[in-house]
Structure formats: C-alpha cells, structure tokens
Design a protein around this motif. Structure first.
Motif, short mmCIF file in Angstrom:
data_model
loop_
_atom_site.label_atom_id
_atom_site.label_comp_id
_atom_site.label_asym_id
_atom_site.label_seq_id
_atom_site.Cartn_x
_atom_site.Cartn_y
_atom_site.Cartn_z
N ALA A 127 33.45 -8.79 -43.50
CA ALA A 127 34.45 -7.72 -43.85
C ALA A 127 36.10 -8.88 -44.10
CB ALA A 127 34.91 -7.14 -42.84
N SER A 128 36.47 -10.02 -43.53
CA SER A 128 37.51 -10.27 -43.51
C SER A 128 36.90 -11.72 -44.66
CB SER A 128 37.77 -11.36 -42.35
OG SER A 128 36.29 -12.52 -42.00
N ARG A 129 36.35 -11.81 -45.16
CA ARG A 129 35.58 -12.87 -46.16
C ARG A 129 35.34 -12.04 -47.49
NH1 ARG A 129 31.00 -16.26 -43.30
NH2 ARG A 129 32.56 -16.69 -40.83
N HIS A 130 34.85 -10.65 -47.41
CA HIS A 130 34.14 -10.28 -48.64
C HIS A 130 35.48 -8.47 -48.94
CE1 HIS A 130 31.35 -13.10 -49.08
NE2 HIS A 130 31.21 -12.89 -47.95
N PRO A 131 37.28 -8.51 -48.24
CA PRO A 131 37.27 -7.45 -49.01
C PRO A 131 36.72 -6.63 -49.70
CG PRO A 131 39.05 -8.94 -48.85
CD PRO A 131 37.46 -9.54 -48.46
N ASP A 132 36.85 -7.09 -50.48
CA ASP A 132 36.65 -6.28 -51.88
C ASP A 132 35.01 -5.83 -51.79
OD1 ASP A 132 35.37 -8.57 -51.61
OD2 ASP A 132 34.56 -8.46 -54.00
N ARG A 133 34.52 -5.51 -50.59
CA ARG A 133 32.91 -5.48 -50.88
C ARG A 133 32.82 -4.01 -50.22
NH1 ARG A 133 27.54 -9.46 -51.61
NH2 ARG A 133 26.99 -7.47 -51.90
N VAL A 134 33.75 -4.23 -48.62
CA VAL A 134 33.57 -2.87 -47.94
C VAL A 134 34.35 -2.03 -47.58
CG1 VAL A 134 33.63 -3.11 -45.62
CG2 VAL A 134 32.63 -5.41 -46.10
N GLY A 135 34.60 -1.07 -48.00
CA GLY A 135 35.28 0.55 -48.00
C GLY A 135 36.23 0.54 -46.72
N ARG A 136 34.86 0.69 -45.89
CA ARG A 136 35.30 1.05 -44.47
C ARG A 136 34.37 0.13 -43.15
NH1 ARG A 136 39.97 4.72 -43.70
NH2 ARG A 136 40.18 6.06 -45.92
N LEU A 137 35.79 0.24 -42.11
CA LEU A 137 34.88 -0.39 -41.38
C LEU A 137 34.80 -0.26 -40.08
CD1 LEU A 137 33.34 -2.91 -39.60
CD2 LEU A 137 35.35 -4.74 -40.08
N MET A 138 33.98 0.36 -39.34
CA MET A 138 33.95 1.20 -37.78
C MET A 138 32.91 0.24 -37.09
SD MET A 138 32.52 4.32 -39.69
CE MET A 138 32.18 2.96 -41.03
N VAL A 139 34.04 0.06 -36.21
CA VAL A 139 33.58 -0.86 -34.38
C VAL A 139 32.99 -0.16 -33.47
CG1 VAL A 139 33.59 -3.14 -33.25
CG2 VAL A 139 33.87 -3.58 -35.97
N TYR A 140 31.90 -0.37 -32.88
CA TYR A 140 31.59 0.50 -31.76
C TYR A 140 31.13 -0.10 -30.47
CZ TYR A 140 29.24 3.69 -28.55
OH TYR A 140 28.78 4.06 -26.68
N GLY A 141 31.52 -0.30 -29.39
CA GLY A 141 31.15 -1.03 -27.98
C GLY A 141 31.01 -2.80 -29.06
N GLY A 142 32.52 -3.21 -29.53
CA GLY A 142 32.77 -4.20 -30.54
C GLY A 142 32.99 -5.63 -29.54
N TYR A 143 33.68 -6.59 -29.98
CA TYR A 143 34.12 -7.30 -29.42
C TYR A 143 34.65 -8.93 -29.71
CZ TYR A 143 29.73 -9.16 -28.83
OH TYR A 143 28.51 -10.04 -28.07
N ALA A 144 35.98 -9.38 -29.50
CA ALA A 144 36.17 -10.65 -30.34
C ALA A 144 36.03 -11.71 -29.32
CB ALA A 144 38.10 -10.23 -30.93
N ASP A 145 35.56 -11.98 -28.38
CA ASP A 145 35.56 -13.36 -27.62
C ASP A 145 34.09 -12.62 -27.04
OD1 ASP A 145 34.60 -15.44 -26.57
OD2 ASP A 145 37.06 -15.89 -26.03
N GLY A 146 32.56 -13.12 -26.95
CA GLY A 146 31.80 -13.00 -25.61
C GLY A 146 31.95 -13.73 -24.68
N GLY A 147 32.92 -14.43 -24.75
CA GLY A 147 32.78 -15.30 -23.17
C GLY A 147 33.57 -14.52 -22.58
N ARG A 148 34.34 -12.96 -23.15
CA ARG A 148 34.64 -12.67 -22.11
C ARG A 148 33.88 -11.18 -21.33
NH1 ARG A 148 40.60 -10.82 -25.10
NH2 ARG A 148 40.77 -10.23 -22.64
N ILE A 149 32.84 -11.06 -22.28
CA ILE A 149 31.74 -9.85 -21.42
C ILE A 149 31.81 -10.13 -19.95
CG2 ILE A 149 29.51 -9.06 -21.64
CD1 ILE A 149 29.73 -9.85 -24.34
N ALA A 150 31.25 -11.15 -19.59
CA ALA A 150 31.21 -11.36 -18.19
C ALA A 150 31.40 -13.07 -17.65
CB ALA A 150 29.47 -10.81 -17.49
N SER A 151 31.42 -12.76 -16.08
CA SER A 151 31.88 -14.40 -15.89
C SER A 151 30.24 -15.43 -16.11
CB SER A 151 32.02 -14.92 -14.37
OG SER A 151 30.50 -14.40 -13.68
N ALA A 152 31.31 -16.62 -15.96
CA ALA A 152 29.80 -17.44 -16.71
C ALA A 152 28.73 -17.56 -15.78
CB ALA A 152 30.60 -19.17 -16.59
N GLU A 153 29.28 -17.64 -14.52
CA GLU A 153 27.74 -17.41 -12.99
C GLU A 153 26.97 -15.76 -14.21
OE1 GLU A 153 31.43 -19.51 -12.20
OE2 GLU A 153 30.71 -17.53 -12.25
#
Length: 356
Positions: A127-153
């Motif tokens: 969507a950030s690269r093709h704003p003209d192609r996406v009418g509406r965007l829905m994100v369920y259960g998402g995240y911006a940084d996968g490294g923050r999902i759980a600790s490295a261990e």
C-alpha cells in the motif's frame, strides 16, 4: 499422519474457484476466488492449504459475510499447500513480489487489502508503494517489527523445536494461535500445518515473520487504514497492534476481546462487522429479521456457536444435550431463517442478528 481431509466436508458454503498464476521466475502460485463484487485480497499469512482450510466451518463462517459484498482472493504462499516451492530465501520483497504477481495476473487495477498477522506487514509495504491501487487497507493481528513479537531466546527456542520435531512444534503453534479453540480443532490445525508444509518451510516462514520490518514505511501509507487487534492475542501482543495504528497517518484502531490470533477463531462476528463497516457495506439486518421472536433464546445460542465454527457434537456437548437434539435445533433454525447452510446461518449472525 492421517490426511486432514479424510472425512468428507459437510456444508462447503460459498463455492470457490482455485487456479494458478506463474511468476516471472516460473514459480506457480495457487489462488482462490469466491464471492461477488469488488476484490478483497487476503495475502497468505501463514502455512495454509486452499482446499483443506476451506473445509473448516469456522473459516467459511468468517468469510461468508464478506463474500456477499466482495470477491475474496486468497493464495497459498510459496512452498505451502498447492503452490510451488520458492527458489531461495524469502523476505519482505519476495512476499510483496508474490502479492503483486497475483493481483497483476487477475488484472486488478484497484482493490481492498486484508492483511492478517505477518501478511499485515506485506500489505502495508504494498500500500505504501502503490497507493493508487489499494482502496482500503485492513490489518488484523499485525505488527511493524517482527523482532518485538518475543525475546530472542524465545524465538530461537521455538524455531529449534519446530526444526527438531515438527509434530510437537505444530501442536505448540496450534495452542499459541488458537487458545480458545476446542481440543479437536487444535489437533486438526496441527495436522493441517504438517500436511501443508515441511518443518524446513515452517521454520523459514516463522523466521521470516520475526524478521519483517516496515516501521520506516508507515508514515508513507496514504490509504485509509483500519487496524484490528485482540487485547489478549497470545501470538502477537496487543501493544504491537496499538503501536502500528499510532504510526499510520489517520489509521483507526479497533480493540477486540479474545486470545486467539486467527480471526476466524472465537468471536469472529465482531471482526466481520468492523470490516464491513469500514468498507462501507450494509451489515445491518432487515427489519423483518429483527423480530425478537424470530428465533428462541436457545436457538440464538446455537447460532452463535455455529458462527464460532463448532460442530453439532461440540454444540451438543456445550449445551449438555444429545447430538440429535443439536441437529434438530439446526434444522429448525434453517427453516425459520430460510437458509440452507451453516455458512448462511453464520453470515446472518455476523450481519447483526439480535443478541438477547
């Protein structure tokens, strides 16, 4: 392991068409379409199998109300289900490449996007690269940084477990993704994962989820965006969804009750209603269907359980009645609502049936 589809599917719900598109490198991607109206594209979020997953009543119940207003497009990710293996390591760029190949093959100039779990990051990048192609965007259960999902261990331990024993790992993931599901549903989901992908592919996909980063793209998302997240999601912490919504210009956050990560588990009706409202589609029930006496209180209980994806046996167990009594309730509900399938019953509930 027994084949997850060893038992014939009952009440298949909306009829889907499965076809294939070929990417520039020759990899064939299996995709499915169902419904009517403008396209709603749902990128692959995790291990899946287009044929076998559609046998799950809970999944069909989740998508049935959406297919009344949209043509839902789904696909198996490379190396999963009916799609070919991916030649090399996968990353955000390759995931966007697959999504682009599918929508280009279907000649979709403009469409809506529903990104679930890790597919939320892929959808945001597109969507950030093709704003003209996406009418509406829905994100369920998402995240911006996968490294923050759980600790490295924890991340290392989970990957090591899957690599060493895919049978045990698939069961642990089923408990993590579907904590509110029945024991039977968890077993079936674990089997589906093992049947749909090898341990090697599962490790690669999970590592890919941990490595996804789209923080630098969020301020460039110009598409109207809805972020949905369950407050007690055991797989992706709620704080990551809240942070995601705060970083996207103008995004709306809808906080939901529940622990299950996938939207079709637990109270899926509230998610469907929020999506339809955001899409601007009517989700109210006609006045003729709002009469308090349309269904009895017990029948409404049964309808709610159908919407959760419970089988007749599970409904009977929960209500403390015999299986044939549950079947009788379902038959009378079908007659009163004028429908013929469980998917239609679930759709009626999701559209806003009276909850008294």
């Amino acid at each position: 392991m027994r084949h997850p589809s060893s038992e014939p599917a009952r009440d298949p719900g909306p009829r889907r068409q499965i076809r294939f598109c070929t990417m520039p490198g020759g990899v064939r991607i299996a995709y499915a379409t169902v419904g009517r109206g403008p396209a709603l594209v749902v990128p692959a979020a995790w291990i899946g199998h287009l044929e076998l997953q559609w046998q799950d009543p809970a999944m069909r119940a989740f998508y049935a109300p959406l297919t009344a207003h949209r043509t839902v497009v789904q696909y198996d990710g490379p190396g999963c289900g009916l799609s070919d293996a991916w030649p090399g390591r996968r990353n955000l760029e390759t995931a966007v490449e697959v999504l682009t190949a599918v929508v280009d093959h279907l000649e979709l100039e403009r469409f809506d996007l529903l990104g679930i779990s890790g597919a939320g990051a892929v959808s945001l990048a597109f969507a950030s690269r093709h704003p003209d192609r996406v009418g509406r965007l829905m994100v369920y259960g998402g995240y911006a940084d996968g490294g923050r999902i759980a600790s490295a261990e924890v991340r290392t331990a989970v990957l090591a477990m899957i690599r060493a024993h895919w049978g045990l790992g698939s069961g642990v993931l089923a408990d993590l993704f579907l904590p509110d599901a029945s024991a039977e549903a968890k077993v079936q989901f674990a089997e589906l994962q093992r049947y749909s992908a090898t341990a090697e592919v599962a490790c690669e996909l999970l590592a890919h989820c941990y490595q996804l980063r789209v923080e630098g793209l969020l301020d460039r998302v110009a598409t109207p965006t809805l972020v949905l997240h369950r407050r007690e999601d055991r797989a992706i912490p709620y704080r990551l969804g809240r942070d995601l919504a705060a970083r996207i210009p103008g995004a709306r956050l809808v906080s939901l009750v529940g622990r299950s990560h996938f939207p079709y588990a637990g109270d899926s009706a509230s998610i469907v209603r929020a999506i339809l409202e955001f899409l601007g589609e009517p989700h109210g029930v006609p006045l003729s269907e709002r009469r308090p006496d349309r269904l009895t209180r017990r029948q409404l209980q049964v309808v709610a359980m159908v919407a959760e994806g419970l089988t007749n046996r599970q409904i009977a167990h929960r209500l403390g009645i015999e299986d044939r009594s549950a079947e009788g309730h379902l038959e009378r509900i079908r007659l009163r609502l004028g429908v013929t399938s469980r998917a239609q019953i679930a759709a009626w509930w999701a559209r806003g049936a009276p909850r008294d």
